[in-house]
Design a protein around this motif. Structure first.
Motif, PDB file in Angstrom:
ATOM      1  N   ALA A 114       0.823  -1.208   0.000  1.00 10.42           N
ATOM      2  CA  ALA A 114       0.000   0.000   0.000  1.00 10.42           C
ATOM      3  C   ALA A 114       0.859   1.261   0.000  1.00 10.42           C
ATOM      4  N   GLU A 115       1.943   1.250   0.774  1.00 10.83           N
ATOM      5  CA  GLU A 115       2.819   2.410   0.855  1.00 10.83           C
ATOM      6  C   GLU A 115       3.511   2.673  -0.487  1.00 10.83           C
ATOM      7  N   THR A 116       3.883   1.606  -1.183  1.00 12.50           N
ATOM      8  CA  THR A 116       4.531   1.754  -2.491  1.00 12.50           C
ATOM      9  C   THR A 116       3.567   2.372  -3.488  1.00 12.50           C
ATOM     10  N   LEU A 117       2.357   1.868  -3.530  1.00 10.51           N
ATOM     11  CA  LEU A 117       1.362   2.392  -4.458  1.00 10.51           C
ATOM     12  C   LEU A 117       1.056   3.852  -4.157  1.00 10.51           C
ATOM     13  N   GLU A 118       0.945   4.203  -2.906  1.00 17.61           N
ATOM     14  CA  GLU A 118       0.680   5.593  -2.538  1.00 17.61           C
ATOM     15  C   GLU A 118       1.835   6.492  -2.970  1.00 17.61           C
ATOM     16  N   ALA A 119       3.069   6.028  -2.781  1.00 15.53           N
ATOM     17  CA  ALA A 119       4.237   6.822  -3.197  1.00 15.53           C
ATOM     18  C   ALA A 119       4.252   7.004  -4.716  1.00 15.53           C
ATOM     19  N   ILE A 120       3.881   5.970  -5.457  1.00 16.96           N
ATOM     20  CA  ILE A 120       3.810   6.084  -6.919  1.00 16.96           C
ATOM     21  C   ILE A 120       2.744   7.094  -7.305  1.00 16.96           C
ATOM     22  N   ARG A 121       1.585   6.993  -6.709  1.00 17.06           N
ATOM     23  CA  ARG A 121       0.492   7.922  -7.036  1.00 17.06           C
ATOM     24  C   ARG A 121       0.879   9.367  -6.755  1.00 17.06           C
ATOM     25  N   GLU A 122       1.626   9.591  -5.670  1.00 20.38           N
ATOM     26  CA  GLU A 122       2.053  10.948  -5.328  1.00 20.38           C
ATOM     27  C   GLU A 122       3.042  11.513  -6.343  1.00 20.38           C
ATOM     28  N   ARG A 123       3.808  10.631  -6.990  1.00 20.29           N
ATOM     29  CA  ARG A 123       4.882  11.079  -7.877  1.00 20.29           C
ATOM     30  C   ARG A 123       4.603  10.864  -9.359  1.00 20.29           C
ATOM     31  N   ALA A 124       3.553  10.156  -9.684  1.00 19.87           N
ATOM     32  CA  ALA A 124       3.312   9.740 -11.069  1.00 19.87           C
ATOM     33  C   ALA A 124       2.983  10.897 -11.999  1.00 19.87           C
ATOM     34  N   GLY A 125       2.407  11.945 -11.492  1.00 19.67           N
ATOM     35  CA  GLY A 125       2.056  13.066 -12.351  1.00 19.67           C
ATOM     36  C   GLY A 125       0.946  12.716 -13.319  1.00 19.67           C
ATOM     37  N   LYS A 126       0.868  13.490 -14.400  1.00 18.02           N
ATOM     38  CA  LYS A 126      -0.253  13.311 -15.308  1.00 18.02           C
ATOM     39  C   LYS A 126      -0.165  12.024 -16.118  1.00 18.02           C
ATOM     40  N   GLY A 127       1.012  11.396 -16.179  1.00 20.16           N
ATOM     41  CA  GLY A 127       1.148  10.127 -16.881  1.00 20.16           C
ATOM     42  C   GLY A 127       0.429   8.997 -16.190  1.00 20.16           C
ATOM     43  N   GLY A 128       0.249   9.123 -14.891  1.00 20.16           N
ATOM     44  CA  GLY A 128      -0.463   8.120 -14.132  1.00 20.16           C
ATOM     45  C   GLY A 128       0.410   6.952 -13.693  1.00 20.16           C
ATOM     46  N   VAL A 129      -0.221   6.089 -12.929  1.00 16.20           N
ATOM     47  CA  VAL A 129       0.465   4.946 -12.338  1.00 16.20           C
ATOM     48  C   VAL A 129       1.008   4.007 -13.407  1.00 16.20           C
ATOM     49  N   SER A 130       0.212   3.718 -14.424  1.00 14.70           N
ATOM     50  CA  SER A 130       0.664   2.785 -15.463  1.00 14.70           C
ATOM     51  C   SER A 130       1.924   3.290 -16.160  1.00 14.70           C
ATOM     52  N   ALA A 131       1.961   4.566 -16.530  1.00 16.18           N
ATOM     53  CA  ALA A 131       3.133   5.122 -17.195  1.00 16.18           C
ATOM     54  C   ALA A 131       4.344   5.099 -16.270  1.00 16.18           C
ATOM     55  N   PHE A 132       4.136   5.388 -14.996  1.00 13.50           N
ATOM     56  CA  PHE A 132       5.223   5.375 -14.025  1.00 13.50           C
ATOM     57  C   PHE A 132       5.811   3.977 -13.920  1.00 13.50           C
ATOM     58  N   ILE A 133       4.943   2.975 -13.789  1.00 17.84           N
ATOM     59  CA  ILE A 133       5.399   1.590 -13.659  1.00 17.84           C
ATOM     60  C   ILE A 133       6.046   1.122 -14.959  1.00 17.84           C
ATOM     61  N   GLU A 134       5.483   1.499 -16.101  1.00 19.34           N
ATOM     62  CA  GLU A 134       6.079   1.154 -17.396  1.00 19.34           C
ATOM     63  C   GLU A 134       7.517   1.655 -17.469  1.00 19.34           C
ATOM     64  N   GLU A 135       7.734   2.905 -17.099  1.00 23.73           N
ATOM     65  CA  GLU A 135       9.077   3.487 -17.146  1.00 23.73           C
ATOM     66  C   GLU A 135      10.009   2.775 -16.174  1.00 23.73           C
ATOM     67  N   ALA A 136       9.534   2.480 -14.980  1.00 24.58           N
ATOM     68  CA  ALA A 136      10.363   1.802 -13.979  1.00 24.58           C
ATOM     69  C   ALA A 136      10.761   0.405 -14.450  1.00 24.58           C
ATOM     70  N   VAL A 137       9.836  -0.304 -15.048  1.00 25.28           N
ATOM     71  CA  VAL A 137      10.123  -1.654 -15.531  1.00 25.28           C
ATOM     72  C   VAL A 137      11.087  -1.599 -16.713  1.00 25.28           C
ATOM     73  N   ARG A 138      10.890  -0.661 -17.626  1.00 24.94           N
ATOM     74  CA  ARG A 138      11.821  -0.517 -18.750  1.00 24.94           C
ATOM     75  C   ARG A 138      13.233  -0.223 -18.237  1.00 24.94           C
ATOM     76  N   HIS A 139      13.330   0.623 -17.233  1.00 24.59           N
ATOM     77  CA  HIS A 139      14.644   0.936 -16.654  1.00 24.59           C
ATOM     78  C   HIS A 139      15.270  -0.317 -16.046  1.00 24.59           C
ATOM     79  N   GLU A 140      14.492  -1.064 -15.288  1.00 22.00           N
ATOM     80  CA  GLU A 140      15.005  -2.285 -14.655  1.00 22.00           C
ATOM     81  C   GLU A 140      15.454  -3.292 -15.707  1.00 22.00           C
ATOM     82  N   LEU A 141      14.682  -3.452 -16.775  1.00 26.92           N
ATOM     83  CA  LEU A 141      15.071  -4.372 -17.844  1.00 26.92           C
ATOM     84  C   LEU A 141      16.368  -3.925 -18.507  1.00 26.92           C
ATOM     85  N   ALA A 142      16.540  -2.619 -18.695  1.00 25.26           N
ATOM     86  CA  ALA A 142      17.783  -2.100 -19.275  1.00 25.26           C
ATOM     87  C   ALA A 142      18.965  -2.371 -18.348  1.00 25.26           C
ATOM     88  N   MET A 143      18.768  -2.211 -17.038  1.00 25.71           N
ATOM     89  CA  MET A 143      19.852  -2.463 -16.089  1.00 25.71           C
ATOM     90  C   MET A 143      20.219  -3.950 -16.062  1.00 25.71           C
TER      91      MET A 143
END
Length: 87
Positions: A18-47
């Motif tokens: 719950a805390e992780t989701l709330e932190a994402i929602r606070e920081r996701a901006g207009k792109g929303g949760v899905s865009a935030f998670i998409e970017e995070a996963v793409r970054h992790e895959l690149a690493m």
């Protein structure tokens, strides 16, 4: 944070603390949760891919030297800052 999308998207369900989701929602901006998670996963895959490249290189050529690591860091992040100059 806008991520270019290629191809179709698919919907899936994930569980987050719950805390992780709330932190994402606070920081996701207009792109929303899905865009935030998409970017995070793409970054992790690149690493992970980068780690595989380094492991393959080391398997073929031996461990990276400090000079090779410094050169790679300089190329990625620019020349290292001289800590003695910042006084």
């Amino acid at each position: 944070m806008e991520t270019p999308r290629s191809g179709r998207t698919r919907t899936t369900s994930i569980s987050l603390a719950a805390e992780t989701l709330e932190a994402i929602r606070e920081r996701a901006g207009k792109g929303g949760v899905s865009a935030f998670i998409e970017e995070a996963v793409r970054h992790e895959l690149a690493m992970l891919a980068l780690g595989e490249i380094v492991a393959d290189h080391q398997a073929r050529h031996g461990e990276l030297t400090p000079a090779e690591i410094a050169a790679a860091e300089a190329e990625l992040f620019g020349a290292p800052r001289d800590s003695s100059a910042a006084a």
